[in-house]
Design an enzyme around this catalytic site. Structure first.
Site, short mmCIF file in Angstrom:
data_model
loop_
_atom_site.label_atom_id
_atom_site.label_comp_id
_atom_site.label_asym_id
_atom_site.label_seq_id
_atom_site.Cartn_x
_atom_site.Cartn_y
_atom_site.Cartn_z
N GLU A 96 64.80 -19.71 -5.83
CA GLU A 96 64.24 -18.56 -6.52
C GLU A 96 64.30 -17.29 -5.67
O GLU A 96 64.25 -17.34 -4.45
CB GLU A 96 62.78 -18.83 -6.90
CG GLU A 96 62.69 -19.63 -8.17
CD GLU A 96 61.29 -20.11 -8.48
OE1 GLU A 96 60.98 -20.22 -9.67
OE2 GLU A 96 60.51 -20.35 -7.56
N CYS A 109 63.04 -10.34 -2.80
CA CYS A 109 62.69 -11.35 -1.80
C CYS A 109 63.62 -12.55 -2.02
O CYS A 109 63.62 -13.15 -3.09
CB CYS A 109 61.22 -11.73 -2.03
SG CYS A 109 60.66 -13.12 -1.06
N CYS A 116 62.23 -26.23 3.30
CA CYS A 116 62.08 -25.66 4.65
C CYS A 116 61.69 -26.77 5.61
O CYS A 116 60.86 -27.62 5.27
CB CYS A 116 61.01 -24.57 4.64
SG CYS A 116 60.83 -23.73 6.23
N CYS A 123 51.88 -23.66 3.37
CA CYS A 123 53.02 -23.23 2.55
C CYS A 123 53.51 -24.36 1.66
O CYS A 123 53.81 -25.46 2.14
CB CYS A 123 54.14 -22.74 3.47
SG CYS A 123 55.61 -22.24 2.58
N GLY A 164 62.44 -21.07 2.93
CA GLY A 164 63.25 -21.39 4.10
C GLY A 164 63.03 -20.46 5.27
O GLY A 164 62.36 -19.44 5.17
N GLU A 165 63.59 -20.86 6.40
CA GLU A 165 63.47 -20.08 7.64
C GLU A 165 64.83 -19.43 7.93
O GLU A 165 65.77 -20.10 8.35
CB GLU A 165 63.03 -21.01 8.78
CG GLU A 165 63.09 -20.41 10.17
CD GLU A 165 62.40 -19.05 10.31
OE1 GLU A 165 61.24 -18.90 9.88
OE2 GLU A 165 63.05 -18.13 10.85
N SER A 196 61.96 -12.22 7.78
CA SER A 196 60.65 -12.75 8.12
C SER A 196 60.85 -14.12 8.76
O SER A 196 61.54 -14.97 8.22
CB SER A 196 59.82 -12.88 6.84
OG SER A 196 58.60 -13.52 7.12
N SER A 219 55.63 -14.22 11.03
CA SER A 219 54.50 -14.86 10.37
C SER A 219 53.57 -15.33 11.47
O SER A 219 53.81 -16.35 12.09
CB SER A 219 54.99 -16.03 9.52
OG SER A 219 55.76 -15.52 8.45
N LEU A 220 52.54 -14.56 11.70
CA LEU A 220 51.69 -14.78 12.87
C LEU A 220 50.56 -15.77 12.55
O LEU A 220 50.47 -16.84 13.13
CB LEU A 220 51.14 -13.43 13.34
CG LEU A 220 50.23 -13.40 14.55
CD1 LEU A 220 50.92 -13.96 15.78
CD2 LEU A 220 49.77 -11.97 14.85
N HIS A 221 49.71 -15.37 11.66
CA HIS A 221 48.66 -16.22 11.08
C HIS A 221 47.55 -16.65 12.04
O HIS A 221 46.50 -17.09 11.57
CB HIS A 221 49.24 -17.44 10.35
CG HIS A 221 50.27 -17.08 9.35
ND1 HIS A 221 50.16 -15.98 8.53
CD2 HIS A 221 51.47 -17.64 9.02
CE1 HIS A 221 51.24 -15.89 7.75
NE2 HIS A 221 52.04 -16.87 8.04
N CYS A 345 53.94 -15.60 -2.33
CA CYS A 345 54.37 -16.19 -1.06
C CYS A 345 54.06 -17.68 -1.01
O CYS A 345 52.94 -18.10 -1.29
CB CYS A 345 53.63 -15.55 0.09
SG CYS A 345 54.02 -13.84 0.33
N1 SAH Z 1 60.08 -18.88 7.05
C1 SAH Z 1 59.88 -17.48 7.00
C2 SAH Z 1 60.01 -16.86 5.61
C3 SAH Z 1 59.39 -17.62 4.46
S1 SAH Z 1 57.63 -17.57 4.27
C4 SAH Z 1 58.54 -17.14 7.61
O1 SAH Z 1 57.83 -18.05 8.00
O2 SAH Z 1 58.24 -15.97 7.76
C5 SAH Z 1 57.27 -15.94 3.78
C6 SAH Z 1 55.82 -15.51 4.07
O3 SAH Z 1 54.89 -16.15 3.16
C7 SAH Z 1 55.36 -15.93 5.46
O4 SAH Z 1 54.63 -14.92 6.07
C8 SAH Z 1 54.50 -17.12 5.15
O5 SAH Z 1 53.67 -17.42 6.19
C9 SAH Z 1 53.80 -16.68 3.88
N2 SAH Z 1 53.19 -17.77 3.13
C10 SAH Z 1 53.61 -19.03 3.02
N3 SAH Z 1 52.77 -19.75 2.24
C11 SAH Z 1 51.80 -18.92 1.84
C12 SAH Z 1 50.66 -19.06 1.00
N4 SAH Z 1 50.36 -20.23 0.43
N5 SAH Z 1 49.88 -17.98 0.80
C13 SAH Z 1 50.19 -16.79 1.35
N6 SAH Z 1 51.26 -16.58 2.14
C14 SAH Z 1 52.06 -17.63 2.39
#
Ligand code: SAH
Length: 353
Positions: A96, A109, A116, A123, A164-165, A196, A219-221, A345
């Site tokens: 998608e 996007c 992944c 995720c 995916g990454e 990203s 993607s820090l988190h 996301c």
């Molecule tokens: N693999 C890459 C790109 C795909 S994820 C990465 O990790 O950046 C794209 C973004 O969506 C990332 O910042 C990821 O952490 C965020 N994401 C994934 N699952 C999510 C969720 N359930 N709620 C909100 N953001 C999410």
């Protein structure tokens, strides 16, 4: 017309097309003609390539395809105008792309893998596991097929933020960017493209060495290694510290600002000490923070930590953002776009695969 290895011309860069035409005994300028038709004029049929002879078009058509994906469905979110495009690959995988309008901007996007391998605990794509890398043609066709539907000039930005990454499908991701930004495609400038990543430090270093100039988002988190180890297992291989060093070098050399994406998880990364440490990290390199409300993954029937994750309530998110702003950090809270059509996301194409 030989060359057994190639089945589709879609996804070939200009240089690859030149090599290909030379190998098959054609003049080199054929390459820029075909390149222009595929990526600038968004043509999916050799018959539309009017400046090629009929015979040559016929030969190409007999041997090669021009389309790697089939558009299966478009869903629009009534509340946000976000559109989700569902595609089928030739081997029956579903991927998608999501088109997100934000004022004058329209950001597409796109996905780089089916599933992944990173297994981030929040995720949905991570929970479905990894199927395969997308080819360059499949990455590019997400853009071209969307462009055909909505008009090429309507897409102003591309983010590699779908399934995916991207840095684990490095070569194909970079080739697709080469195509998107090539002057012959009259495409996008590099400043309108963002990769990203969950943090593949050695690939970030490679981008710096290549003098690359797109935008990077991490993607820090969580600003803490131990928390990141739990929610993003890839952190055990490439630590946050190693990623931050690599990102700083990239930011300075490319003269860009790094975006830190931060999905807010109740009790896990929304505490006072998180804001404080996050601010400390941010002040060390040119950066800003993009806060993302957590989109539920309950539909995946998660187990373990994934089952315990809850979103931080919106009023708490605002408080957290204000705290960061008090440290002079640039913070944006992303509105959840398209979760009414499961286009938000971490929710893409999961139910189909
Ligand atoms: N693999 C890459 C790109 C795909 S994820 C990465 O990790 O950046 C794209 C973004 O969506 C990332 O910042 C990821 O952490 C965020 N994401 C994934 N699952 C999510 C969720 N359930 N709620 C909100 N953001 C999410």
């Amino acid at each position: 017309m030989k060359n057994e290895k190639i089945e589709t011309l879609k996804g070939l860069t200009l240089k690859e097309l030149e090599e290909f035409f030379l190998e098959t005994g054609q003049p080199k300028y054929r390459a820029s003609q075909v390149f222009n038709w595929m990526y600038n004029h968004v043509v999916f049929d050799f018959d539309e390539m009017k400046n090629l002879s009929k015979e040559f078009r016929h030969n190409l058509k007999e041997r090669f395809t021009l389309q790697t994906l089939q558009l299966l469905d478009i869903q629009s979110s009534p509340s946000t105008q976000t559109k989700k495009f569902l595609f089928n690959t030739i081997d029956g995988k579903k991927i998608e792309s999501v088109l997100i309008p934000e004022g004058e901007r329209n950001t597409l996007c796109i996905s780089t893998q089916v599933g992944c391998p990173l297994d981030c605990k929040f995720c949905a794509t991570g929970l479905m596991g990894y199927k395969r890398n997308l080819t360059t043609g499949e990455i590019v066709d997400q853009y071209l097929l969307t462009a055909k539907e909505v008009g090429k000039n309507k897409i102003t930005n591309i983010v590699f933020m779908g399934m995916g990454e991207p840095l684990l499908n490095f070569e194909n991701t970079l080739k697709s960017i080469e195509i998107f930004t090539h002057e012959l495609t009259k495409g996008l400038s590099r400043t309108r493209i963002t990769i990203s990543t969950a943090g593949i430090a050695n690939k970030i270093k490679e981008l710096t060495e290549k003098n690359y100039r797109i935008k990077l988002a991490l993607s820090l988190h969580s600003p803490f290694e131990d928390v990141r180890n739990k929610i993003m297992p890839i952190n055990k291989k490439y630590s946050l510290n190693e990623n931050l060093i690599a990102l700083k070098e990239y930011a300075l050399k490319s003269k860009t600002r790094i975006t830190f994406e931060y999905t807010m998880l109740k009790g896990i990364n929304d505490r006072l000490e998180d804001a404080k440490e996050l601010a400390r990290i941010c002040s060390k390199l040119p950066s800003k923070i993009n806060i993302i409300p957590f989109n539920s993954i309950k539909h995946m029937n998660p187990t373990g930590i994934s089952a315990e994750l809850e979103p931080t309530p919106i009023n708490e998110i605002h408080k957290f953002a204000d705290r960061l702003r008090n440290y002079n950090i640039t913070v944006m809270i992303r509105e959840t776009q398209g979760d009414d059509i499961a286009a938000a996301c971490g929710q893409l194409a999961v139910k189909y695969n």
